[in-house]
Design an enzyme around this catalytic site. Structure first.
Site, mmCIF file in Angstrom:
data_model
loop_
_atom_site.group_PDB
_atom_site.id
_atom_site.type_symbol
_atom_site.label_atom_id
_atom_site.label_comp_id
_atom_site.label_asym_id
_atom_site.label_seq_id
_atom_site.Cartn_x
_atom_site.Cartn_y
_atom_site.Cartn_z
ATOM 1 N N GLN A 84 19.159 13.050 -5.541
ATOM 2 C CA GLN A 84 17.974 12.227 -5.446
ATOM 3 C C GLN A 84 16.727 12.749 -5.333
ATOM 4 O O GLN A 84 16.645 13.917 -4.465
ATOM 5 C CB GLN A 84 18.559 11.071 -4.213
ATOM 6 C CG GLN A 84 19.827 10.411 -4.157
ATOM 7 C CD GLN A 84 20.065 9.661 -3.187
ATOM 8 O OE1 GLN A 84 21.326 9.491 -3.165
ATOM 9 N NE2 GLN A 84 19.188 8.840 -2.579
ATOM 10 N N THR A 123 0.822 -1.587 0.050
ATOM 11 C CA THR A 123 0.050 -0.026 -0.033
ATOM 12 C C THR A 123 0.625 1.249 -0.159
ATOM 13 O O THR A 123 0.347 2.456 0.116
ATOM 14 C CB THR A 123 -0.884 0.103 1.129
ATOM 15 O OG1 THR A 123 -0.259 0.005 2.257
ATOM 16 C CG2 THR A 123 -1.888 -1.113 1.084
ATOM 17 N N GLY A 124 2.157 1.058 -0.206
ATOM 18 C CA GLY A 124 3.095 2.305 -0.186
ATOM 19 C C GLY A 124 3.313 2.584 -1.724
ATOM 20 O O GLY A 124 2.790 2.111 -2.667
ATOM 21 N N MET A 125 4.263 3.417 -1.776
ATOM 22 C CA MET A 125 4.549 4.289 -3.297
ATOM 23 C C MET A 125 4.901 3.053 -4.007
ATOM 24 O O MET A 125 4.904 2.783 -5.230
ATOM 25 C CB MET A 125 5.682 5.228 -3.211
ATOM 26 C CG MET A 125 4.769 6.626 -2.969
ATOM 27 S SD MET A 125 5.903 7.813 -3.508
ATOM 28 C CE MET A 125 7.473 7.398 -2.545
ATOM 29 N N VAL A 126 6.060 2.332 -3.540
ATOM 30 C CA VAL A 126 6.448 0.924 -4.199
ATOM 31 C C VAL A 126 5.709 -0.050 -4.488
ATOM 32 O O VAL A 126 5.666 -0.521 -5.648
ATOM 33 C CB VAL A 126 8.121 0.635 -3.502
ATOM 34 C CG1 VAL A 126 8.378 -0.579 -4.427
ATOM 35 C CG2 VAL A 126 9.126 1.761 -3.596
ATOM 36 N N LYS A 164 25.649 2.737 2.284
ATOM 37 C CA LYS A 164 24.933 1.676 1.570
ATOM 38 C C LYS A 164 25.515 1.669 -0.064
ATOM 39 O O LYS A 164 25.955 0.994 -0.474
ATOM 40 C CB LYS A 164 23.310 1.885 1.416
ATOM 41 C CG LYS A 164 22.729 1.472 2.754
ATOM 42 C CD LYS A 164 21.281 1.915 2.426
ATOM 43 C CE LYS A 164 20.487 1.811 3.850
ATOM 44 N NZ LYS A 164 19.276 2.439 3.613
ATOM 45 N N HIS A 196 16.736 9.200 -9.617
ATOM 46 C CA HIS A 196 18.150 9.529 -9.021
ATOM 47 C C HIS A 196 18.907 9.778 -10.322
ATOM 48 O O HIS A 196 19.052 9.036 -10.912
ATOM 49 C CB HIS A 196 18.344 8.389 -8.215
ATOM 50 C CG HIS A 196 17.712 8.240 -6.780
ATOM 51 N ND1 HIS A 196 16.713 8.898 -6.447
ATOM 52 C CD2 HIS A 196 17.646 7.406 -5.973
ATOM 53 C CE1 HIS A 196 16.117 8.748 -5.421
ATOM 54 N NE2 HIS A 196 16.504 7.660 -4.961
ATOM 55 N N GLY A 225 12.259 8.788 -3.096
ATOM 56 C CA GLY A 225 13.259 7.838 -2.560
ATOM 57 C C GLY A 225 13.044 7.638 -1.220
ATOM 58 O O GLY A 225 13.597 6.631 -0.744
ATOM 59 N N GLU A 247 22.719 6.797 3.654
ATOM 60 C CA GLU A 247 22.692 6.485 2.107
ATOM 61 C C GLU A 247 23.925 6.120 1.736
ATOM 62 O O GLU A 247 24.467 5.384 0.946
ATOM 63 C CB GLU A 247 22.089 7.686 1.507
ATOM 64 C CG GLU A 247 21.564 7.215 0.029
ATOM 65 C CD GLU A 247 20.435 6.591 0.067
ATOM 66 O OE1 GLU A 247 19.770 6.031 1.027
ATOM 67 O OE2 GLU A 247 20.033 6.394 -1.333
ATOM 68 N N CYS A 280 18.261 1.894 -4.037
ATOM 69 C CA CYS A 280 17.644 2.473 -5.296
ATOM 70 C C CYS A 280 19.004 3.549 -5.824
ATOM 71 O O CYS A 280 18.973 3.596 -7.160
ATOM 72 C CB CYS A 280 16.453 3.187 -5.506
ATOM 73 S SG CYS A 280 16.419 4.347 -3.763
#
Lengths: 350, 350, 350, 350
Positions: free
Chosen positions: A173, A12-15, A202, A239, A177, A199, A146
């Site tokens: 970005q 139910t999120g953006m992704v 990662k 991005h 994101g 970030e 991402c």
């Protein structure tokens, strides 16, 4: 043979929404179960409120809790938040489900593949190591941050052709994101924030695993270092990164351009449904790629990484370029789907 | 002794407006003539239309053509467009006026000083070389491209303390850097444009002249190279840069921080009116500087360069940071005024 | 006589910061205590993090809980959230403090003045009604919703000169009106949201109380209706409104312009420290006021309401205009300070 | 029967690009000639530079001057600038071409139809009046200003069901409405400009002609007045309007909702290729329509007008709503194509 039934955890999120769109009409996979957090028990269309569109066929699907017992599917995609992913994903894997996850929770574990299907398809062999070691029927396969995607894909042909000694990346970005509520408008309107918590770590770590060599059931990290500065800019999706790469040997610029633009990976050779014809699209216009113009482009919308401004740096053996990837598609839902397609096509979903 | 009378060439643009504001109430200089292009003959207040404010005292000043015969002043500031500057500025210098110019037209000529008052105050000695060589009563002194400023000032204490071998800079530049009509909103709203025509050449060349050594009437360029990627982002004012510098020798991070934050130049020692107490302000918050929050800050508003995120890079001898300068003030009007103050305080405006 | 000591409840938010700035150097009031919520016990400078500047003198002030026992002050300003205000403000009033509040919690109660100092200074007489009825030593005085301000101030001279029958207002409100975290950037970047929960009700109700007649200890609401459409636009500060007013009788446009531009209220006649010389500034440029250019303007920065585009509508007796007010200053901190000044100058803070 | 060959005059701008996209694969029309201004003689793909995509089939088309002798087509669409349209369009009509124009040059002439196909399909009868009067073989048919569209379409069912006495409209218009170079980013970033030159006149005049009655070869204007305030906001595409309509008689809100949502025009009944199934889409979510979310929506992308926030006003017989239309599609290229389809389907292109 019918389609494989898939579940989407955190749908139910953006992704989640991108998963639903990309899997709508997919030739191999069919969404048949979704989980959410605050909206359990509601219809999927309601759970979205006005924030996006749900394919007609899925509007009445009930939002389930993220509980393997409630899922009758062949595999699951997970775009759960990190903390939730930490416990829920192993639960599904233990219960026998193949889990393809965008979350960072398990990415750095030795026996968990961190996949960019065009770059390290063989790393899927870690699945067997993982199952053996953990005694699971299912497994967890992860995809990168991402932002990592934006430059790790163009690194692959450079590594193959010339070797890579060092990477310096400065990112710009988009706000998506950080998730729908991640960046307050008061923080970013007419502004740039030159820091994104966690970030850079990662982005510096993941390419070494992805481009590492799998041998004897473990990945030997690649031998270069990545320096990163990650910034947030007021763009919606996509991005952008300015990249400077010290190669392993001297090179001609046209050879580098050719290596990038002709690059194909196993997904292209297998003609996987979500594989773009060219994973790297080299643009010759001097002012491209641009997030607003190019993030949704491509034969498979949002799946290619766009590279422009290829040129030599002042230092020896250095190539500079700008690259762009769609953080919601190639950087999240799309790459997980492509990875699942690769797993299926190579017989790992039986 | 009364104030020196100054003219502003090209006073009706965005930078012109900053000159008027900064010179309003200036202890040494007083605006007494202005030129424009399309608005010659009108009152200055009208020439601005609604696009900015004109100090009360100057509202009725007539906009003159850029003709030295019409100027009865002690010196002129020029923020003319490049092409206009190419012929008009020498005309004023020949007619006996000291010209302090933001334009790029003459910056790269051997006998024209390219000034950052805190960095290369001695380069003003080129004035005499220029006068002699050209037979002028007046002279032209230039200031750098607004983006060069963002990182060349922090380079100075690093050069002094450790030496510099290479600079890699990725900029995120505000729309005001291109002039009021320079960037259509359709181009930049929600977007980043990873290219600015001609900018990277300037940004790569100018630091070598500014940090070069003056000897025997000429500047020996500094011995490092600059790699630059210049991008446009949707911010109003303030150019932000992510900078990676390979130093000449190994260093301790705290020594670099100290070198930057304690740095003072001649303008500070002379307590020039437009000199900020600290030309470089080191910020310790992890997510600063930010254009919208910091571009107008400082004891002399818009004059310090703000530096943050100081850290070591993965490569040996490499320091990384983010810096921000106000492109209209420190990058244009403010630096020209500061340069004129330096020239005055060192007896070069007699 | 020394300055009055004031406390600011909820001092660590966006409006709190405006209070600190506006009270810094105030001739009558001096901040000596502040409260916060999540940052109790910390120094004020820390509580702000990087989100704003705290006047030097106040940086070390301890953030207190919102408890009257901890406050040793002569009056308090409150910019607490509605729910917190509902119980905390009466606690302070009961404990003897005059409370000047931006919150909506008590605005609509019969015995609580809803103040625009230039419009209804006599409504402060409700203080005595309130004290008597509630048996409090202190009292609560409120100020309107920040959007109400944008058009209720220009209504006053129109009511006085011509009478008002109906008001139609369409607002374009800045993101700061919703608080720092109120509007996610994903919601508003490159967008307009044509709805703000609860806003239209406030905007329709408040002007009738403010412009109502105080008689026999109660306010008789003004006899016109307000229709409102409230929208959110991607601006930082300043609420803009397009207003159409049906007047009580026919009028000449120049008379209306004159009524607006010459308007003064009691704060101007008393020369209160925070009163702008003109509470309504009429602009003649065809495309003004604009939020980014005008929201911070004025002799007392952010305190005038700017009105432009005055013209007759097609319907009889109708005047149309555009107005702008700074939602953080005139719409919140500034108006509360001005109200407290009025209370002080009229002997109600003894 | 083959497709009709069409020319696009002014094909290299933003609206031109929409024509090319919408006509790509059109069942009745086929682009076979295009004109430009500064790019005459170049390939169409080059003429676009990087600012948009040209359908594969048209990339090599030569950009012609706007000269009827160079056009071998059955009809032309014109999105020329006003001044160019003034002389070029009559030249094409005189030379025998049907001209469907977005330009304002001829809109207000008595014998030129100003078309919204769902609203006044019978006005196409003016073509014969025009031909007779002017002695032309071809003709000019125009479409309204892009902002007029936003509210004139929803007015139609209200006029039919209840009558309309007065319209008050406040618009929030996107930057694309002014053309690619029309709005400098310095003017609009984080801002609202409450004025658009010439726009309010168009928006006030055009609905009366469109909703007027054709009789005896002329249009009797509709009997209501329109008051308009037009503003520019930082959105890319989609003009939003807050509309307040005084109807001719009392009404029930649900009847108005029904009238709007069930409305169909002749294009729907004829099932024209570019006609959306519903020309007016009524949204029930409280915060819709929004430009970024809805401007590209609809079964025929960008063709429906979206209406939301339907409610009664405080004044008698008044209905209020918010509406949104895509200024490049429904407001320009799309409506001209739909009008040409209507002309074709009703036998006027023989």
């Amino acid at each position: 043979m019918g389609k494989l039934k898939v579940g989407v955890l955190g749908a139910t999120g953006m992704v989640g929404q991108i998963y639903l769109r990309m899997l709508d009409g997919h030739p191999w996979f069919e969404v048949s179960a979704v989980s959410g957090n605050t909206t359990v028990g509601r219809r999927l269309a309601e759970a979205y409120g006005g924030r996006g569109e749900v394919p007609e066929r899925l509007r009445d699907l009930e939002v389930l809790p993220s509980d393997p017992k409630r899922f009758d599917v062949d595999l699951v995609f997970s775009c759960l938040p990190t903390e939730a992913a930490r416990t829920i994903e192993p639960g599904f894997a233990r219960a026998g489900f193949p889990v393809f996850s965008d979350a960072s929770a398990h990415r750095y574990q030795d026996d968990v593949p961190l996949m960019v299907p065009e770059v390290n398809p063989d790393h899927l062999d870690l699945i067997e190591v993982q199952r053996r070691r953990r005694g699971w029927d299912g497994f967890i396969v992860t995809t990168p941050n991402c932002t990592t995607l934006t430059f790790v894909l163009p690194l692959k042909p450079l590594v193959d052709a010339f070797g890579v000694r060092h990477v310096d990346v400065v990112t710009m970005q988009s706000i998506s994101g950080a998730g729908y509520n991640g960046v307050p408008s008061m923080a970013i309107l007419g502004n740039v924030i030159p820091y994104i918590r966690g970030e850079e770590e990662k982005v510096s770590t993941e390419p070494k695993k992805i481009l590492g060599r799998l041998a004897d059931g473990r990945v030997e990290p690649a031998g270069f270092e990545v320096d990163a500065t990650c910034t947030r800019v007021p763009t919606l999706v996509g991005h952008l990164a300015s990249v400077s790469v010290e190669l392993g040997r001297d090179f001609r610029l046209e050879d580098a351009v050719e290596a990038l633009s002709s690059f194909e990976g196993l997904p292209q050779r297998l003609e996987l449904p979500t594989a773009p014809r060219r994973p790297i699209v080299v643009m010759s216009e001097p002012d491209r790629p641009q997030p607003r113009l190019d993030a949704e482009a491509g034969d498979v919308r949002g799946m290619p990484v766009f590279v422009g401004r290829l040129r030599k740096g002042a230092r020896e053996r250095t190539i500079r370029f700008v690259s762009l990837s769609n953080n919601l598609v190639r950087g999240a839902a799309g790459i997980a789907i492509l990875t699942a397609e690769l797993a299926h096509a190579t017989g790992r979903l039986v």
